[in-house]
Design a protein around this motif. Structure first.
Motif, mmCIF file in Angstrom:
data_model
loop_
_atom_site.group_PDB
_atom_site.id
_atom_site.type_symbol
_atom_site.label_atom_id
_atom_site.label_comp_id
_atom_site.label_asym_id
_atom_site.label_seq_id
_atom_site.Cartn_x
_atom_site.Cartn_y
_atom_site.Cartn_z
ATOM 1 N N ILE A 84 -34.329 -110.673 -9.697
ATOM 2 C CA ILE A 84 -34.671 -111.161 -8.357
ATOM 3 C C ILE A 84 -36.156 -111.516 -8.276
ATOM 4 C CG2 ILE A 84 -34.879 -110.482 -5.924
ATOM 5 C CD1 ILE A 84 -32.342 -108.811 -6.320
ATOM 6 N N GLY A 85 -37.017 -110.635 -8.797
ATOM 7 C CA GLY A 85 -38.457 -110.903 -8.773
ATOM 8 C C GLY A 85 -38.823 -112.135 -9.566
ATOM 9 N N VAL A 140 -39.239 -102.357 -9.582
ATOM 10 C CA VAL A 140 -39.614 -103.260 -10.674
ATOM 11 C C VAL A 140 -39.732 -104.715 -10.224
ATOM 12 C CG1 VAL A 140 -38.470 -101.750 -12.330
ATOM 13 C CG2 VAL A 140 -37.245 -103.739 -11.438
ATOM 14 N N ALA A 141 -39.164 -105.059 -9.086
ATOM 15 C CA ALA A 141 -39.147 -106.465 -8.664
ATOM 16 C C ALA A 141 -40.549 -107.004 -8.421
ATOM 17 C CB ALA A 141 -38.303 -106.624 -7.397
ATOM 18 N N LEU A 146 -45.149 -110.719 -9.018
ATOM 19 C CA LEU A 146 -46.578 -111.034 -8.922
ATOM 20 C C LEU A 146 -47.123 -111.628 -10.220
ATOM 21 C CD1 LEU A 146 -47.919 -107.938 -6.951
ATOM 22 C CD2 LEU A 146 -47.768 -110.283 -6.137
ATOM 23 N N ASN A 147 -46.765 -111.017 -11.356
ATOM 24 C CA ASN A 147 -47.307 -111.502 -12.625
ATOM 25 C C ASN A 147 -46.707 -112.842 -13.031
ATOM 26 O OD1 ASN A 147 -49.137 -109.358 -14.185
ATOM 27 N ND2 ASN A 147 -47.650 -108.245 -12.951
ATOM 28 N N PHE A 192 -45.580 -103.536 -17.169
ATOM 29 C CA PHE A 192 -45.903 -102.779 -15.964
ATOM 30 C C PHE A 192 -44.629 -102.317 -15.271
ATOM 31 C CE2 PHE A 192 -48.076 -102.964 -11.561
ATOM 32 C CZ PHE A 192 -48.351 -101.615 -11.614
ATOM 33 N N ALA A 193 -43.641 -103.211 -15.185
ATOM 34 C CA ALA A 193 -42.384 -102.885 -14.510
ATOM 35 C C ALA A 193 -41.605 -101.815 -15.260
ATOM 36 C CB ALA A 193 -41.538 -104.148 -14.359
#
Length: 265
Positions: A84-85, A140-141, A146-147, A192-193
């Motif tokens: 989704i992210g 985690v999304a 963002l990245n 990061f996630a």
């Protein structure tokens, strides 16, 4: 004279040794402090006792069941939330109108600590699988969003213009220019996630679960089995290390063209 393959192999072994040097020293000091009586075994069991507890759980088959349950929740939540992210970042990065419509709302949701939603999630989903997967997905999304969005924005406009000059349009332009240019930032978001994934799972399983590593730790705490509690922490740390190692392998494999990610470094 040694071949380049032998040199790279030796360098890889040296890197592994350096990576595990501090953990090895910590384990040795931990064993020594507890064996010398400087730390009570009721507070912190020795590494040997932790390993023995792990062997017992392996023999009765419980450990692999707990690890499997936790890993399944983590991966499902990661795939859902990460997908989704990533999709939102692609849409907002390529279509400014959608970014104006959705980015502000996404940022407002992002500022809410997702772990603070645990009481509400328990009320919605109970202590079943859905709540834990939802919480991991939510955690985690945002780093992936963002990245990925940052990576798309950071692609050199000159490269995009050059691609258009060569007739690239639409998906071809994205696949050839935009996605490779954004990939380093995307993989940073991935690492990061992955860390947030395990942190979220630890908290959710220790608060409400009837299986998994967190459940194993909380059940052991009730009977003051500190060796199993510490074993649970070590397993989470090793799973986190394994996830990060996989992400680093992906970096070296997918970013061989980038000077900072070439093999042998």
């Amino acid at each position: 004279m040694k071949s380049p393959a032998a040199i790279n192999k030796r360098k890889a072994y040296q890197n592994i040794g350096l990576e595990w040097l501090i953990p090895a020293v910590v384990v040795v000091l931990w064993q020594w402090f507890v064996s010398a009586g400087l730390i009570s075994q009721r507070i912190l069991p020795t590494p040997v006792a932790v390993v023995e507890a792990g062997i017992k759980l392996v023999r009765n088959g419980d450990l692999f069941v707990y690890i499997g349950d936790s890993s399944r929740r983590a991966l499902l939540g990661f795939v859902i939330g990460g997908g989704i992210g990533f999709a939102l970042a692609i849409i907002n990065g390529l279509l400014p109108l959608f970014e104006k419509l959705t980015d502000s709302s996404i940022q407002m949701i992002r500022t809410i600590p997702h772990l603070s939603l645990i009481p509400l999630i328990i009320a919605w989903f109970g202590i079943g699988e859905q709540g834990k997967i939802f919480l991991v997905a939510l955690g985690v999304a945002f780093p992936i969003y963002l990245n990925t969005l940052h990576g798309i924005r950071a692609v050199d406009p000159g490269l995009i213009e050059m691609g258009r000059t060569y007739g690239l349009r639409g998906f071809s332009l994205f696949r050839t220019i935009i996605f490779p240019g954004a990939l380093p930032s995307i993989l940073v978001g991935l690492r990061f996630a992955l860390g947030i994934m395990w942190i979220t799972l630890i908290v959710s399983e220790t608060i409400s679960a009837n299986s998994g590593i967190g459940y194993m730790a909380m059940n052991a705490r009730e009977f003051f089995q500190m060796d199993i509690v510490v074993l649970s922490i070590v397993i989470y740390a090793l799973l986190g290390k394994l996830s990060d190692w996989i992400a680093k392998v992906m970096e070296r494999s997918w970013l061989q063209w980038h000077p900072h990610y070439r093999k042998g470094k």
